[in-house]
Scaffold this active site. Structure first.
Site, PDB file in Angstrom:
ATOM      1  N   LEU A 159       1.337  23.691 -22.120  1.00 32.68           N
ATOM      2  CA  LEU A 159       2.615  23.319 -21.549  1.00 32.68           C
ATOM      3  C   LEU A 159       3.605  24.335 -21.781  1.00 32.68           C
ATOM      4  O   LEU A 159       3.515  24.907 -22.970  1.00 32.68           O
ATOM      5  CB  LEU A 159       3.089  21.719 -21.941  1.00 32.68           C
ATOM      6  CG  LEU A 159       2.260  20.636 -21.563  1.00 32.68           C
ATOM      7  CD1 LEU A 159       2.769  19.288 -22.352  1.00 32.68           C
ATOM      8  CD2 LEU A 159       2.131  20.383 -20.331  1.00 32.68           C
ATOM      9  N   ASP A 160       4.744  24.584 -20.984  1.00 32.10           N
ATOM     10  CA  ASP A 160       5.620  25.581 -21.130  1.00 32.10           C
ATOM     11  C   ASP A 160       6.558  25.070 -22.265  1.00 32.10           C
ATOM     12  O   ASP A 160       6.409  23.884 -22.673  1.00 32.10           O
ATOM     13  CB  ASP A 160       6.584  25.707 -19.687  1.00 32.10           C
ATOM     14  CG  ASP A 160       5.630  26.299 -18.751  1.00 32.10           C
ATOM     15  OD1 ASP A 160       4.614  26.839 -18.949  1.00 32.10           O
ATOM     16  OD2 ASP A 160       6.126  25.993 -17.487  1.00 32.10           O
ATOM     17  N   LEU A 161       7.242  26.120 -22.851  1.00 33.89           N
ATOM     18  CA  LEU A 161       8.081  25.955 -23.885  1.00 33.89           C
ATOM     19  C   LEU A 161       9.066  24.404 -23.859  1.00 33.89           C
ATOM     20  O   LEU A 161       9.043  23.972 -24.663  1.00 33.89           O
ATOM     21  CB  LEU A 161       9.037  27.138 -24.121  1.00 33.89           C
ATOM     22  CG  LEU A 161      10.077  27.256 -25.417  1.00 33.89           C
ATOM     23  CD1 LEU A 161       9.266  26.941 -26.595  1.00 33.89           C
ATOM     24  CD2 LEU A 161      10.921  28.252 -25.068  1.00 33.89           C
ATOM     25  N   HIS A 168       3.589  28.170 -14.401  1.00 36.52           N
ATOM     26  CA  HIS A 168       4.686  27.755 -13.733  1.00 36.52           C
ATOM     27  C   HIS A 168       4.679  26.809 -12.422  1.00 36.52           C
ATOM     28  O   HIS A 168       5.677  27.029 -11.590  1.00 36.52           O
ATOM     29  CB  HIS A 168       5.797  28.767 -13.737  1.00 36.52           C
ATOM     30  CG  HIS A 168       6.273  29.273 -15.007  1.00 36.52           C
ATOM     31  ND1 HIS A 168       6.752  28.366 -15.981  1.00 36.52           N
ATOM     32  CD2 HIS A 168       6.408  30.491 -15.546  1.00 36.52           C
ATOM     33  CE1 HIS A 168       7.240  29.083 -17.022  1.00 36.52           C
ATOM     34  NE2 HIS A 168       6.805  30.356 -16.872  1.00 36.52           N
TER      35      HIS A 168
END
Length: 177
Positions: free
Chosen positions: A48-50, A131
């Protein structure tokens, strides 16, 4: 003879600001949240992204992890998406057809969108492009302001897990994948 550690499987509720990586020079990693022996042997299934929160799976079983995350498996990953602008019914049709991403020269797999209210929806993806959710909503110039993964295939984030907490998967959860 090579010794192999027993298989271990964990469900983590990833908080914002933590990196889905085993090591990082600037940020805390999801492994930093685990109080487990030999955690350096673990890897993350489905990053998962930040600033994306929610369900993250951590294991040392590479075959199990690949079954869950590889695009060929087509297991749905469900995200709760919050946006800056209202979400219209047009999004449902466009996402169901797939969106063309010029950077990779590909069209995304069809995705299902369920609008919950003007600015919130559940999005089910069957792949994990860079993304991807933000880029899909960006097609409509609609900024994603909140992104939370609730489900990966048959595994639902345990509502009792607070952000930053984790638990071992049950035998039934492991076998469901």
């Amino acid at each position: 003879m090579l010794f192999r550690s027993p298989a271990r499987y964990f469900m983590l509720n990833k908080p914002a600001g933590v990196v889905s990586a085993t090591e990082h020079a600037e940020h805390r990693t999801v492994l930093d949240l685990l109080d487990e022996p030999d955690k350096h042997e673990l890897h993350i299934g489905g990053r998962l992204d930040l600033n994306t929160t929610g369900l993250l799976l951590v294991t040392n079983d590479g075959l199990w992890s690949r079954r869950l995350t590889e695009p060929r498996s087509r297991l749905g990953k469900v995200y709760r998406v919050s946006t800056e602008q209202p979400i219209s019914a047009e999004y449902i049709e466009v996402f169901a057809r797939g969106l063309y991403f010029a950077y990779e020269n590909l069209t995304t797999l069809p995705a299902e969108l369920q609008i919950l209210d003007a600015h919130t929806a559940l999005l089910t993806l069957h792949e994990g492009r860079y993304h991807q959710v933000k880029r899909m909503f960006g097609h409509f110039q609609n900024k994603v302001i909140g992104l939370h993964r609730e489900r990966m295939g048959p595994l639902q984030l345990d509502p009792a897990l607070a952000p930053g907490h984790y638990r071992p998967l049950t035998s039934a959860e492991i076998e469901a994948v």
